[in-house]
Design a protein around this motif. Structure first.
Motif, PDB file in Angstrom:
ATOM      1  N   GLN A 174       0.830  -1.200   0.000  1.00  0.00           N
ATOM      2  CA  GLN A 174       0.000   0.000   0.000  1.00  0.00           C
ATOM      3  C   GLN A 174       0.866   1.253   0.000  1.00  0.00           C
ATOM      4  OE1 GLN A 174      -3.233  -0.138  -0.179  1.00  0.00           O
ATOM      5  NE2 GLN A 174      -3.799  -2.171   0.536  1.00  0.00           N
ATOM      6  N   ILE A 226      -4.014   4.877   4.545  1.00  0.00           N
ATOM      7  CA  ILE A 226      -3.913   4.242   3.236  1.00  0.00           C
ATOM      8  C   ILE A 226      -4.263   5.262   2.150  1.00  0.00           C
ATOM      9  CG2 ILE A 226      -4.810   2.404   1.764  1.00  0.00           C
ATOM     10  CD1 ILE A 226      -3.092   1.419   4.078  1.00  0.00           C
ATOM     11  N   ASN A 242      -3.097   0.578  -6.913  1.00  0.00           N
ATOM     12  CA  ASN A 242      -2.981   1.660  -5.935  1.00  0.00           C
ATOM     13  C   ASN A 242      -3.093   3.026  -6.591  1.00  0.00           C
ATOM     14  OD1 ASN A 242      -1.011  -0.732  -5.314  1.00  0.00           O
ATOM     15  ND2 ASN A 242      -1.686   0.015  -3.320  1.00  0.00           N
TER      16      ASN A 242
END
Length: 403
Positions: A30, A37, A340
């Motif tokens: 992450q 996050i 991501n």
């Protein structure tokens, strides 16, 4: 007069404080920002530093901010041989046989302004350090400057590598003339990227049998290690397209190793923080854009999860006649596969021509991108402690030095 000077100074200092951006870091597979996050959407705009910087560049950042983009990828290179509007960052000195860096008003001060504008708009930058292709000067220009003939020699010749490191170190230690911050201390820079689409061959120089996957992996290892030695705060990425991935059921040679790329070996390097892939279905001979594109996303996401690192879809372009069908399918697949970061090619202000047919302008971002930006943001924000991040990073599999 003294009061006015103090007032002006106060405003300057205030603006620096207000727009200071924190560093995005890697936490296992992450990204994290302020112990939360971080997922994002963004785009590419290569011309920010040289083209209409007083009008066009601010417009790009205004559009990006309007659509809640978090990251823009742009070039941090420009050779004198490819000067645009008399703007260039590097030139070759035939006497000293060294690359010289232009830090003046028509040089790195332009990049200073780009970084300052990004910070002001709350947007981070992936800064790409050289180009596999001839545009704006890149590997092949360096090879020619030093008197060599083969593309792969950019990766192997000691004096070329020495000069490239000199350029990197200049950027890392540079003090921004607008913000007063050293680049290495500026969270506006999301990551340093070693090259745009490194391969064993380029625009005007073909592949040589002396260039293998080990050639590029070794270079990526050496340069990423050099950056981390001088800048311990920023992330580093390869800028590769994702070629070289074994075990995929496909007749397309993009999964092969012939271009000199080994996706897993490169992404697994100790000082590479996240993986990147690019996709151009119309250039790569896809017969079924949606089906083969989804397969590309799925296979790379599955592969990178084993390494416990983040992955960004960094560039993809869809022809206008297929945009309505393909773009939403790609965006949804990237979201579903846990990318991501999702960045398309490319964002431009309305007056900038669509040279390659892939530009998505302001009005169409609403149609094709905004809904997925909301999804990416909804996946962000979960708190995670610094200690847990440290432990997750220690769990990373496959990190190795290239031998």
């Amino acid at each position: 007069m003294k009061s006015l000077t103090l007032f002006t100074l106060g405003l300057t200092l205030l603006s620096k404080v207000v727009y200071s951006l924190d560093f995005v870091k890697r936490c296992g597979d992450q990204f994290v920002l302020n112990d939360k996050i971080f997922y994002f959407t963004g785009s590419n705009t290569y011309y920010l530093h040289y083209k209409d910087i007083d009008y066009g560049t601010p417009k790009v950042f205004e559009i990006a901010k309007k659509h809640n983009f978090s990251v823009i990828r742009t070039w941090a290179f420009m050779d004198q041989a490819y000067t645009q509007g008399n703007v260039y960052y590097t030139s070759f000195n035939n006497v000293t046989r060294e690359i010289e860096v232009n830090e003046g008003e028509n040089g790195l001060q332009r990049l200073d302004r780009v970084i300052a504008l990004a910070e002001e708009h709350g947007i981070r930058l992936i800064l790409t350090l050289t180009n596999n292709w001839a545009d704006f000067g890149g590997m092949e220009q360096w090879v020619r400057d030093f008197g060599f003939k083969e593309h792969y020699q950019f990766y192997t010749e000691p004096e070329i590598k020495k000069s490239f490191k000199k350029y990197i170190k200049t950027l890392i230690n540079r003090t921004n003339t607008v913000t007063g911050k050293k680049y290495k201390n500026d969270g506006t820079i999301f990551a340093w990227e070693l090259a745009n689409e490194p391969r064993c061959w380029g625009t005007n120089m073909g592949k040589n049998e002396n260039c293998t996957t080990k050639t590029i992996t070794k270079w990526l290892d050496e340069m990423s290690t050099f950056i981390k030695k001088h800048d311990k705060k920023h992330m580093v990425s390869t800028g590769e397209e994702g070629f070289g991935l074994a075990g995929v059921d496909s007749e397309n040679d993009i999964y092969g190793f012939g271009d000199g790329n080994d996706f897993i070996a490169n992404a697994a390097l100790k000082n590479i923080d996240f993986a990147t892939i690019h996709l151009y279905a119309s250039y790569w001979g896809f017969k079924d854009f949606v089906k083969e594109g989804r397969q590309y996303f799925e296979e790379h996401a599955k592969a990178i999860k084993k390494l416990n690192k983040p992955i960004i879809m960094e560039e993809f372009g869809v022809p206008k006649d297929k945009l309505e069908e393909v773009q939403p399918a790609y965006m949804q697949s990237l979201v579903d596969n846990g990318y991501n970061g999702i960045m398309y090619w490319m964002l431009a202000h309305d007056e900038y021509p669509d040279y390659d047919g892939f530009t998505i302008y302001d009005k169409n971002i609403t149609v094709y991108i905004d809904d997925y930006t909301k999804i990416q943001k909804s996946k962000s924000g979960k708190k995670i402690s610094s200690l847990k991040c440290l432990l997750k990073n220690l769990e990373t599999k496959g990190d190795h030095k290239n031998n």
